[in-house]
Design an enzyme around this catalytic site. Structure first.
Site, PDB file in Angstrom:
ATOM      1  CG  LEU A  12      -1.794   1.198   1.440  1.00 53.21           C
ATOM      2  CD1 LEU A  12      -2.988   1.076   0.502  1.00 53.21           C
ATOM      3  CD2 LEU A  12      -2.242   1.312   2.874  1.00 53.21           C
ATOM      4  CG  HIS A  13       2.140   3.073  -3.005  1.00 50.26           C
ATOM      5  ND1 HIS A  13       1.956   1.739  -3.314  1.00 50.26           N
ATOM      6  CD2 HIS A  13       2.072   3.748  -4.177  1.00 50.26           C
ATOM      7  CE1 HIS A  13       1.795   1.612  -4.623  1.00 50.26           C
ATOM      8  NE2 HIS A  13       1.864   2.815  -5.166  1.00 50.26           N
ATOM      9  CD  GLN A  14      -3.352   8.853   1.049  1.00 51.24           C
ATOM     10  OE1 GLN A  14      -4.387   8.225   1.019  1.00 51.24           O
ATOM     11  NE2 GLN A  14      -3.062   9.737   1.984  1.00 51.24           N
TER      12      GLN A  14
END
Length: 180
Positions: A141-143
């Site tokens: 996950l990465h924003q």
């Protein structure tokens, strides 16, 4: 193409089109999904490796207890950051409360810092959850925090299919890290 227009000449050589080509062979590892990580972490995940590097080498802007902020190696715009949990999780729902809170705090702080150092007119902020949603590294996950300016989608990317970045990544990292 209109009906009846041939795309290949009689000799089999393609007719030149209007597109200029900017060859970027260094992106091939990204395009072919090499080194993107896997759901079980079996492949070397860049988001697991980056925190083990020196900040400048890994393009890390800031480190927290559960997440870190890093420049995107293939930015959409100058200052394109990602907020990444240290823990290798694929989905937003897998974050624990501390990770979720710090992810939000880092995202907010990234916007504040980017406003201070480069005065964007707005931001695109988001998570591409899963490969089918456009995640280049779906296993971790990465924003994204992408600064935007009026007119930043000018003729170069729209007509010229080329993105112009006015500052080297190392210089951008140093500027943002100093302001963090």
């Amino acid at each position: 193409m209109p009906d009846g227009v041939e795309l290949v000449r009689q000799d089999g050589i393609g007719i030149p089109d209007r597109w200029a080509r900017l060859w970027t062979p260094h992106r091939m590892a990204y395009v072919t999904a090499e080194d993107r990580g896997s759901p079980d972490g079996a492949v070397d995940c860049p988001f697991d490796r980056i925190p083990t590097l020196e900040d400048a080498a890994g393009l890390v802007v800031a480190r927290g207890a559960t997440v870190y902020a890093v420049l995107n190696l293939f930015p959409y715009n100058p200052g394109h950051l990602m907020v990444v949990p240290y823990r290798h999780v694929a989905d937003y729902t897998e974050l624990d409360p501390a990770e979720m809170g710090e992810l939000g705090e880092f995202t907010s702080h990234a916007m504040t810092v980017l406003r201070r150092v480069s005065a964007p007119h707005g931001f695109n902020i988001g998570i591409n959850a899963g490969e089918s949603a456009g995640a280049g590294i779906a296993a971790h996950l990465h924003q994204h925090v992408v600064p935007r300016w009026g007119g930043d989608a000018n003729f170069m990317p729209v007509i010229g299919a080329t993105k112009v970045l006015p500052q080297l990544l190392g210089e951008t990292r140093a500027l943002i890290a100093a302001a963090w």
